[in-house]
Design an enzyme around this catalytic site. Structure first.
Site, PDB file in Angstrom:
ATOM      1  N   ARG A 243       0.803  -1.224   0.000  1.00  0.00           N
ATOM      2  CA  ARG A 243       0.000   0.000   0.000  1.00  0.00           C
ATOM      3  C   ARG A 243       0.838   1.277   0.000  1.00  0.00           C
ATOM      4  NH1 ARG A 243      -4.502  -0.974   4.484  1.00  0.00           N
ATOM      5  NH2 ARG A 243      -2.599  -1.579   5.530  1.00  0.00           N
TER       6      ARG A 243
ATOM      7  N   LYS B  69       1.915 -18.464   6.947  1.00  0.00           N
ATOM      8  CA  LYS B  69       1.117 -18.882   8.092  1.00  0.00           C
ATOM      9  C   LYS B  69       0.485 -17.639   8.713  1.00  0.00           C
ATOM     10  CE  LYS B  69       3.247 -19.012  12.560  1.00  0.00           C
ATOM     11  NZ  LYS B  69       4.000 -19.648  13.606  1.00  0.00           N
TER      12      LYS B  69
ATOM     13  N   HIS C 152       8.129 -22.580   7.654  1.00  0.00           N
ATOM     14  CA  HIS C 152       9.575 -22.373   7.522  1.00  0.00           C
ATOM     15  C   HIS C 152      10.392 -23.432   8.267  1.00  0.00           C
ATOM     16  CE1 HIS C 152       8.803 -20.015  11.163  1.00  0.00           C
ATOM     17  NE2 HIS C 152      10.025 -20.322  11.502  1.00  0.00           N
TER      18      HIS C 152
ATOM     19  N   LYS D 101      14.432 -25.795   7.156  1.00  0.00           N
ATOM     20  CA  LYS D 101      15.673 -25.873   7.941  1.00  0.00           C
ATOM     21  C   LYS D 101      16.535 -27.028   7.455  1.00  0.00           C
ATOM     22  CE  LYS D 101      13.879 -23.690  12.073  1.00  0.00           C
ATOM     23  NZ  LYS D 101      14.789 -22.537  12.136  1.00  0.00           N
TER      24      LYS D 101
ATOM     25  N   GLU E 108      11.228 -21.261  23.340  1.00  0.00           N
ATOM     26  CA  GLU E 108      11.651 -19.887  23.045  1.00  0.00           C
ATOM     27  C   GLU E 108      11.914 -19.162  24.354  1.00  0.00           C
ATOM     28  OE1 GLU E 108       9.303 -18.127  19.456  1.00  0.00           O
ATOM     29  OE2 GLU E 108       7.882 -19.252  20.654  1.00  0.00           O
TER      30      GLU E 108
ATOM     31  N   ASP F  88      -0.528 -21.752  17.086  1.00  0.00           N
ATOM     32  CA  ASP F  88       0.619 -21.021  16.536  1.00  0.00           C
ATOM     33  C   ASP F  88       1.804 -21.947  16.237  1.00  0.00           C
ATOM     34  OD1 ASP F  88       1.744 -18.466  15.833  1.00  0.00           O
ATOM     35  OD2 ASP F  88       3.065 -18.655  17.570  1.00  0.00           O
TER      36      ASP F  88
ATOM     37  N   HIS G  45       4.114 -26.339  12.927  1.00  0.00           N
ATOM     38  CA  HIS G  45       5.534 -26.679  12.993  1.00  0.00           C
ATOM     39  C   HIS G  45       5.804 -28.032  13.663  1.00  0.00           C
ATOM     40  CE1 HIS G  45       5.902 -22.672  11.636  1.00  0.00           C
ATOM     41  NE2 HIS G  45       5.770 -22.088  12.802  1.00  0.00           N
TER      42      HIS G  45
ATOM     43  N   LYS H  16       6.820 -20.235  25.355  1.00  0.00           N
ATOM     44  CA  LYS H  16       7.552 -18.967  25.355  1.00  0.00           C
ATOM     45  C   LYS H  16       8.123 -18.699  26.744  1.00  0.00           C
ATOM     46  CE  LYS H  16       5.069 -16.861  21.569  1.00  0.00           C
ATOM     47  NZ  LYS H  16       6.239 -16.817  20.686  1.00  0.00           N
TER      48      LYS H  16
END
Ligand code: NAD
Length: 481
Positions: free
Chosen positions: A51, A145, A175, A179, A213, A232, A237, A328
């Site tokens: 945009r 995703k 993704h 790897k 993470e 998520d 994954h 997380k």
């Protein structure tokens, strides 16, 4: 050992959302690194489409800055790379910019459209690409995703794309599949005689898949709170990793043969009993806000951690649990798959030799590599004492071209799009099957009104997650870098 770089065919790659966060952090720096590696031919062109009101020069400056910040490698060819960039301002929901974009595209090169925008715009983009004569039968579309929020929305997205493109043109990115180690997992399994005979419930005690993470939800709190760790991370994954471990050898390493086998695994997954499921949420500590503070919803029931025991009900895997965990603000940033083999049936060295197990650990990050833990005799004259030592295959050292990093997943995947190879992309039926397994699990905890268990930041997750394995007489591997 330097890797061979084979340039791809000339291409026009249009990045819708070319000014967005993903383009800035991953796609454009990744393309630059492939350019530096010599994989992009002279005639390759990248066209940003979004945009913002840039002209080509403005966009080049924007991209130069992104590469400066996220490039990770400087081959001092930035000007030559920028010369391949162009920009067209388009409105995905309107008419502005579309005929201009059509004029920029060439007929005699590979044509790919990267939909790096929210899924709400996929239909609009697809429609306009057709209306403006850009969607040739050979063109490719790449989608990001999240692919849906549940089975129903994933089906709707698939239908939207199918209305305009054949499945063979659609590249759904996960993704994790890009790897190096993940692909090496297939090479190790199917390129060697050593592991495959042992790769079943007779010899494998259990499998652990961990994606940990250290970061919290941070600025993405609003988005994340509608999703949670199950949607998520697990549905996509961790599920893909599970498939690569569990799948039967495909007859060929070709996209449909590989994806057929993955689909069979997903369809063989049992429903997850709620006793085999632990959800967690990180708490505030003296330095940092907790999950609820970060998302701004002090009553949020969304999980920032999940651990579960999955079962693949087929001849190969019946009786071997797959333990999945992701979260997380955990102790370390670490992703690994561990294949834990059974104990030797009888220890000739007696009980004092202790318990020793072979473990094949596949590290995805950091330090991609594969380690096989084997038991040997401790050196020296102290009698028959056993120790476990790692046989290490660290790709960065053993295989990486000197001084060069292993290509990032995005680099590899974008090059696969240009090459027209869908093996490392999810097929529509795979994504739907994964949601069909995920949906009832989520519905279950929603109906039970379950609140996630609190856990300390910097820990390994809630106590209950440790218990999930302890109950089965097993324990998680330590989360460490
Ligand atoms: P973003 O909000 O940073 O960027 C969105 C981009 O879309 C901008 O370039 C904007 O100009 C463009 N856009 C929005 N509305 C438009 C319209 N009507 N017409 C034309 N262009 C329009 O988003 P992002 O973080 O880059 O994410 C893009 C996609 O990638 C999303 O689907 C996201 O879920 C996915 N994704 C992002 C990340 C990430 O790390 N950022 C990771 C995985 C997946």
């Amino acid at each position: 050992m330097a890797s061979r770089v084979i340039p791809v065919d000339p291409f026009d790659l249009v990045i819708f959302g070319g000014t967005g966060d993903l383009a800035r952090r991953k796609i454009l720096p990744g393309l630059y690194r492939r350019f530096c590696a010599g994989q992009m031919p002279e005639e390759a062109r990248i066209i940003g489409a979004a945009r913002s009101d840039y002209d080509a020069a403005g966009y080049r400056a924007f991209v130069a800055e992104a590469i400066e910040e996220f490039g990770g490698r400087d081959c001092e060819q930035i000007d030559a790379f920028l010369a391949r960039l162009d920009y067209v301002a388009v409105d995905a929901k309107g008419t502005g910019g579309w005929s201009e974009l059509a004029q920029r595209l060439r007929d005699d090169v590979v044509r790919a459209f990267y939909f790096s925008v929210g899924p709400g715009l996929f239909g609009d983009l697809a429609e306009r690409l057709h209306k403006n004569g850009m969607a040739t039968p050979e063109c490719r579309v790449v989608v990001e995703k999240p692919f849906g929020h549940d089975l129903e929305s994933a089906r709707a997205l698939n239908a939207t794309l199918a209305a305009h493109f054949d499945e063979g043109q659609i590249y759904r990115i996960d993704h994790y599949l890009g790897k190096e180690t993940v692909q090496n997992l297939m090479a190790v399994r199917f390129g060697n005689m050593l592991f495959e005979p042992l790769w079943n419930s007779q010899y494998v005690d259990h499998i652990q898949i961990t994606v940990a993470e250290t970061v919290g939800v941070g600025g993405r709190g609003g988005y994340y709170d509608k999703s949670g760790a199950m949607r998520d991370m697990v549905q996509n994954h961790l599920m893909q990793l599970l498939c690569l471990i569990a799948m039967e050898p495909p007859a060929k390493f070709d996209p449909d043969a590989v994806r057929d086998e993955k689909l069979k695994v997903i369809r063989a997954l049992d429903p997850v009993d709620h006793h085999h499921l632990v959800r967690g949420q990180y708490e505030a500590d003296a330095q940092n806000p907790g999950y609820r503070e970060e998302t701004g919803d002090l009553r949020s029931k969304t999980e920032s951690f999940i651990a579960l025991r999955a079962s693949v009900s087929n001849w190969r895997w019946a009786g071997t649990p797959f333990y999945l965990r992701t979260g997380k603000r955990l102790r370390a940033r670490s992703s690994e798959i561990a294949v834990v083999f059974k104990d030797a049936p009888h220890s000739i060295f007696g009980p004092e030799a202790g318990r020793h197990r072979n473990i094949l650990a596949i590290r995805l990050q950091p330090n991609e590599g594969i380690t096989l833990k084997v038991t040997i005799k401790e050196p020296g004259p102290g009698g028959m004492r056993l120790v476990d030592v790692p046989l290490d295959m660290s790709f960065a050292e053993a295989l990486g071209p000197e001084g060069e990093e292993i290509p990032d997943a995005y680099e590899r995947l974008i090059m696969d799009v240009i090459r027209g190879n869908q093996t490392l992309f999810m097929r529509g039926d795979e994504v739907e099957a994964a949601w069909a397994w995920t949906d009832p699990i989520i519905r279950g905890w929603e109906e039970r009104g379950e609140v996630p268990k609190p856990y300390d930041q910097g820990s390994s997750g809630p106590e209950d997650a440790l218990m999930l394995l302890h109950r089965d007489g097993r324990r998680w591997r330590e989360i460490r870098e």
